[in-house]
Write a protein that holds these residues in place. Structure first.
Motif, PDB file in Angstrom:
ATOM      1  N   TYR A 195     -16.783  -9.625 -29.188  1.00 42.98           N
ATOM      2  CA  TYR A 195     -18.077  -9.125 -29.660  1.00 42.98           C
ATOM      3  C   TYR A 195     -18.482  -7.801 -29.006  1.00 42.98           C
ATOM      4  N   THR A 196     -17.662  -7.279 -28.086  1.00 43.45           N
ATOM      5  CA  THR A 196     -17.943  -5.956 -27.515  1.00 43.45           C
ATOM      6  C   THR A 196     -16.814  -4.958 -27.773  1.00 43.45           C
ATOM      7  N   TYR A 197     -15.689  -5.437 -28.284  1.00 43.27           N
ATOM      8  CA  TYR A 197     -14.501  -4.603 -28.455  1.00 43.27           C
ATOM      9  C   TYR A 197     -14.811  -3.305 -29.222  1.00 43.27           C
ATOM     10  N   ASP A 198     -15.496  -3.429 -30.337  1.00 47.95           N
ATOM     11  CA  ASP A 198     -15.804  -2.247 -31.154  1.00 47.95           C
ATOM     12  C   ASP A 198     -16.850  -1.351 -30.506  1.00 47.95           C
ATOM     13  N   ASN A 199     -17.520  -1.857 -29.453  1.00 53.30           N
ATOM     14  CA  ASN A 199     -18.589  -1.090 -28.805  1.00 53.30           C
ATOM     15  C   ASN A 199     -18.107  -0.230 -27.647  1.00 53.30           C
ATOM     16  N   VAL A 200     -16.865  -0.437 -27.211  1.00 51.05           N
ATOM     17  CA  VAL A 200     -16.380   0.288 -26.029  1.00 51.05           C
ATOM     18  C   VAL A 200     -16.485   1.810 -26.201  1.00 51.05           C
ATOM     19  N   PRO A 201     -16.043   2.391 -27.321  1.00 60.52           N
ATOM     20  CA  PRO A 201     -16.208   3.847 -27.472  1.00 60.52           C
ATOM     21  C   PRO A 201     -17.663   4.293 -27.371  1.00 60.52           C
ATOM     22  N   TYR A 202     -18.582   3.487 -27.936  1.00 64.44           N
ATOM     23  CA  TYR A 202     -20.010   3.841 -27.835  1.00 64.44           C
ATOM     24  C   TYR A 202     -20.431   3.890 -26.372  1.00 64.44           C
ATOM     25  N   LEU A 208     -20.909   9.359 -21.095  1.00 64.38           N
ATOM     26  CA  LEU A 208     -20.502  10.757 -20.911  1.00 64.38           C
ATOM     27  C   LEU A 208     -21.608  11.712 -21.339  1.00 64.38           C
ATOM     28  N   SER A 209     -22.317  11.368 -22.413  1.00 66.49           N
ATOM     29  CA  SER A 209     -23.408  12.237 -22.886  1.00 66.49           C
ATOM     30  C   SER A 209     -24.553  12.313 -21.877  1.00 66.49           C
TER      31      SER A 209
END
Length: 388
Positions: A195-202, A208-209
């Motif tokens: 449930y967090t896998y797709d959120n890692v890039p975010y 970083l931002s």
């Protein structure tokens, strides 16, 4: 070897239960903290402490390895903590990670931080980030907290759902910015799950931002509220895809340091990946030979909120003693920890793996799955296709 490293972040290397991706492929001299960690380990068998300061927490995270955060009976009181820290000072242990639960819920947390500072014990504070205000941030600065690690699990809607508290995402972002503005170094931490896998890039791009350069990703541990939750685990193939993204961020582009917890097989995966890319892997192999990716028995020791001495903070049921009664320095003679450190008695695929001295498998997962701390880690990702 490839770029200028953040020297402040470097002080945390070689001392935690995780894989530091950047430092594996970066040649540099040991920092003062590293040297003191190795000296303490050589003398007393302990280099670093990970202490669950309290079980208390204002959140209700789906995956929490502590489980019941309401039971605070038997936790170390202020005097007992003072005695514990004095022992660490006498042993020369230079680094402590204060986690929980939520450390800022302890009424004596700033007394504890002052003691650590007086004893010249470097502190890293792990927090859900919601209780931070100007007064607390000023106190963290005053007592020289080296880093604060804040939990973030994805965009606002997903994060708030996972922790069980509306608007918590926005509050964490706000408080992270306050910390950085005042000079507190911040890391984002998260769990790697279905449930967090797709959120890692975010999580990484958001950090970083904001100017955050340090991230901690911990693989799901099936204990506490996640007990028997195998369906929340991502596949080795998904780990392979995630690894490629992380390797690009860390090694190729050099944008951040990303630490991986409870997934030591990522280290040999990285070695294979960069060997295939033509990179010099000699430094990575050298570092992992000195401190394998799962360093249970090689210096880091965990202590529960009740003072129980643990091989790892994910093994709350596995007790080696208690700081109220037992001399921490005697852990150097603990036969089980010595056996794990030599890796001579590892079983199953871990025992026969060509990378066992570099990886060792996750001893917490081996224990939780097989009730044998020296058994194989069945979650190893090495069978996954090495990212190209």
């Amino acid at each position: 070897m490839f770029y200028t490293h953040n020297r402040q972040l470097a002080q945390m290397q070689d001392t935690q239960l995780m894989v530091h991706l950047k430092s594996l492929f970066y040649s540099r001299e040991m920092t003062s903290v590293e040297k003191r960690c190795r000296e303490a380990y050589a003398k007393h068998g302990i280099s670093t402490i990970i202490w669950n300061t309290t079980r208390q927490c204002g959140l209700n995270c789906t995956h929490c390895y502590i489980g019941d955060t309401q039971d605070t009976s038997g936790e170390l009181n202020t005097a007992e903590v003072a005695s514990f820290l004095a022992q660490l000072h006498e042993m020369g242990v230079p680094l402590i990670f204060l986690t929980g639960g939520e450390p800022l819920l302890r009424k004596d947390i700033f007394e504890i931080l002052k003691l650590c500072n007086d004893y010249q014990i470097t502190t890293v504070l792990s927090s859900n980030g919601l209780l931070l205000d100007d007064e607390k941030i000023d106190a963290l600065l005053r007592y020289n907290v080296h880093y604060i690690a804040l939990s973030l699990y994805g965009p606002a809607a997903q994060h708030d759902s996972i922790v069980g508290l509306p608007q918590s995402h926005d509050k964490i972002i706000e408080n992270a910015q306050k910390c950085m503005k005042k000079g507190i170094k911040v890391a984002f931490k998260t769990v790697v799950s279905s449930y967090t896998y797709d959120n890692v890039p975010y999580i990484i791009e958001k950090g970083l931002s904001l100017g955050i350069k340090a991230f901690y990703l911990c693989d799901l541990i099936e204990t506490g509220r996640a007990e028997n939750a195998k369906f929340w685990r991502i596949s080795p193939e998904q780990w392979g895809t995630l690894a490629e993204y992380l390797f690009d961020k860390v090694i190729v582009k050099g944008e951040a340091e990303i630490d991986i917890g409870a997934c030591p097989s990522l280290a040999p995966l990285a070695v294979e990946y960069f060997k295939n890319k033509g990179y010099d892997i000699g430094h990575a192999v050298q570092r992992l030979s000195a401190m394998s990716a799962c360093p249970v028995g090689q210096g880091p020791i965990s202590v529960s909120a009740k003072g129980d001495i643990l091989p790892c903070n994910f093994m709350q049921q596995f007790k080696l003693g208690n700081v109220r009664q037992n001399d921490l320095a005697k852990l150097k003679d603990n036969q089980l920890l010595k056996s794990i450190a030599t890796k001579a008695n590892l079983k199953g695929t871990c025992g026969s793996c060509q990378y066992k001295t570099l990886c060792c498998g996750c001893r917490a997962k081996a224990y939780l799955t097989n009730k044998d701390i020296e058994d194989q880690d069945t979650t190893c990702i090495l069978p996954a296709k090495t990212p190209k």
